[in-house]
Design a protein around this motif. Sequence first.
Motif, PDB file in Angstrom:
ATOM      1  N   ARG A  66      21.617  -4.296  57.139  1.00  0.00           N
ATOM      2  CA  ARG A  66      20.921  -5.389  56.490  1.00  0.00           C
ATOM      3  C   ARG A  66      21.168  -6.734  57.167  1.00  0.00           C
ATOM      4  O   ARG A  66      22.270  -7.018  57.608  1.00  0.00           O
ATOM      5  CB  ARG A  66      21.395  -5.427  55.058  1.00  0.00           C
ATOM      6  CG  ARG A  66      20.593  -6.227  54.175  1.00  0.00           C
ATOM      7  CD  ARG A  66      21.050  -5.885  52.816  1.00  0.00           C
ATOM      8  NE  ARG A  66      20.325  -6.689  51.902  1.00  0.00           N
ATOM      9  CZ  ARG A  66      20.390  -6.559  50.636  1.00  0.00           C
ATOM     10  NH1 ARG A  66      21.164  -5.659  50.132  1.00  0.00           N
ATOM     11  NH2 ARG A  66      19.705  -7.321  49.848  1.00  0.00           N
ATOM     12  N   GLN A  67      20.128  -7.555  57.176  1.00  0.00           N
ATOM     13  CA  GLN A  67      20.231  -8.905  57.731  1.00  0.00           C
ATOM     14  C   GLN A  67      20.533  -9.929  56.635  1.00  0.00           C
ATOM     15  O   GLN A  67      21.412 -10.748  56.777  1.00  0.00           O
ATOM     16  CB  GLN A  67      18.916  -9.293  58.430  1.00  0.00           C
ATOM     17  CG  GLN A  67      18.486  -8.338  59.517  1.00  0.00           C
ATOM     18  CD  GLN A  67      19.489  -8.271  60.653  1.00  0.00           C
ATOM     19  OE1 GLN A  67      20.166  -9.235  60.931  1.00  0.00           O
ATOM     20  NE2 GLN A  67      19.586  -7.125  61.290  1.00  0.00           N
ATOM     21  N   ARG A  68      19.750  -9.870  55.548  1.00  0.00           N
ATOM     22  CA  ARG A  68      19.917 -10.840  54.464  1.00  0.00           C
ATOM     23  C   ARG A  68      20.734 -10.222  53.344  1.00  0.00           C
ATOM     24  O   ARG A  68      20.566  -9.078  52.991  1.00  0.00           O
ATOM     25  CB  ARG A  68      18.553 -11.261  53.923  1.00  0.00           C
ATOM     26  CG  ARG A  68      17.738 -12.030  54.939  1.00  0.00           C
ATOM     27  CD  ARG A  68      16.380 -12.365  54.429  1.00  0.00           C
ATOM     28  NE  ARG A  68      16.438 -13.052  53.149  1.00  0.00           N
ATOM     29  CZ  ARG A  68      15.390 -13.276  52.396  1.00  0.00           C
ATOM     30  NH1 ARG A  68      14.211 -12.861  52.774  1.00  0.00           N
ATOM     31  NH2 ARG A  68      15.513 -13.901  51.255  1.00  0.00           N
ATOM     32  N   GLU A  69      21.593 -11.006  52.734  1.00  0.00           N
ATOM     33  CA  GLU A  69      22.493 -10.512  51.698  1.00  0.00           C
ATOM     34  C   GLU A  69      21.996 -10.795  50.276  1.00  0.00           C
ATOM     35  O   GLU A  69      22.530 -10.245  49.340  1.00  0.00           O
ATOM     36  CB  GLU A  69      23.876 -11.151  51.857  1.00  0.00           C
ATOM     37  CG  GLU A  69      24.577 -10.747  53.122  1.00  0.00           C
ATOM     38  CD  GLU A  69      24.955  -9.278  53.128  1.00  0.00           C
ATOM     39  OE1 GLU A  69      25.271  -8.742  52.057  1.00  0.00           O
ATOM     40  OE2 GLU A  69      24.911  -8.664  54.192  1.00  0.00           O
ATOM     41  N   ASP A  70      20.990 -11.657  50.127  1.00  0.00           N
ATOM     42  CA  ASP A  70      20.628 -12.108  48.783  1.00  0.00           C
ATOM     43  C   ASP A  70      19.544 -11.262  48.109  1.00  0.00           C
ATOM     44  O   ASP A  70      19.228 -11.472  46.948  1.00  0.00           O
ATOM     45  CB  ASP A  70      20.187 -13.569  48.832  1.00  0.00           C
ATOM     46  CG  ASP A  70      19.012 -13.778  49.765  1.00  0.00           C
ATOM     47  OD1 ASP A  70      18.774 -12.900  50.606  1.00  0.00           O
ATOM     48  OD2 ASP A  70      18.338 -14.812  49.653  1.00  0.00           O
ATOM     49  N   ILE A  71      18.973 -10.306  48.789  1.00  0.00           N
ATOM     50  CA  ILE A  71      17.905  -9.500  48.206  1.00  0.00           C
ATOM     51  C   ILE A  71      18.493  -8.203  47.660  1.00  0.00           C
ATOM     52  O   ILE A  71      19.241  -7.521  48.331  1.00  0.00           O
ATOM     53  CB  ILE A  71      16.820  -9.182  49.251  1.00  0.00           C
ATOM     54  CG1 ILE A  71      16.158 -10.472  49.725  1.00  0.00           C
ATOM     55  CG2 ILE A  71      15.777  -8.240  48.667  1.00  0.00           C
ATOM     56  CD1 ILE A  71      15.149 -10.263  50.819  1.00  0.00           C
ATOM     57  N   ARG A  72      18.109  -7.902  46.423  1.00  0.00           N
ATOM     58  CA  ARG A  72      18.554  -6.655  45.785  1.00  0.00           C
ATOM     59  C   ARG A  72      17.405  -5.659  45.779  1.00  0.00           C
ATOM     60  O   ARG A  72      16.250  -6.019  45.583  1.00  0.00           O
ATOM     61  CB  ARG A  72      19.008  -6.921  44.353  1.00  0.00           C
ATOM     62  CG  ARG A  72      20.307  -7.663  44.310  1.00  0.00           C
ATOM     63  CD  ARG A  72      21.243  -6.915  43.418  1.00  0.00           C
ATOM     64  NE  ARG A  72      22.565  -7.510  43.478  1.00  0.00           N
ATOM     65  CZ  ARG A  72      23.663  -6.803  43.625  1.00  0.00           C
ATOM     66  NH1 ARG A  72      23.600  -5.519  43.712  1.00  0.00           N
ATOM     67  NH2 ARG A  72      24.824  -7.382  43.651  1.00  0.00           N
TER      68      ARG A  72
END
Length: 118
Positions: A66-72
């Motif tokens: 994963r690149q972005r951590e804020d998406i669930r």
Amino acid sequence: MQLNRLVNGLFVILLILFILSLGIILALLALRLSTYLRDRNRAMNYGVVDLVELIRQIDQAVIECRQREDIRIKLNFLGHSMGCFVVTNVVRILSDIFDTESINKRPSNYIGRVFSLG
């Protein structure tokens, strides 16, 4: 006299067929009940554990890629009959029921680091 003997013979044949049919039905019912208990045991001890492990491994793989951590990622479960039994127990294990927010009737819908219940 001969008609009476014929009626008695027919009655005996019908009685034997009824008893055999009832015996077969009761045997099938007993087999079904014993199979259900075995299936329930296997679902609880193998299916639930395997599904929790699969979700844990997918969670780990998504974190690594994963690149972005804020998406669930929304996670939805669908189960019928024995599948509902498995899904219910999986959700119980995956959701942190010992979380202090759960005590106040406000549990989080987050599961792991990347999933949330849909």
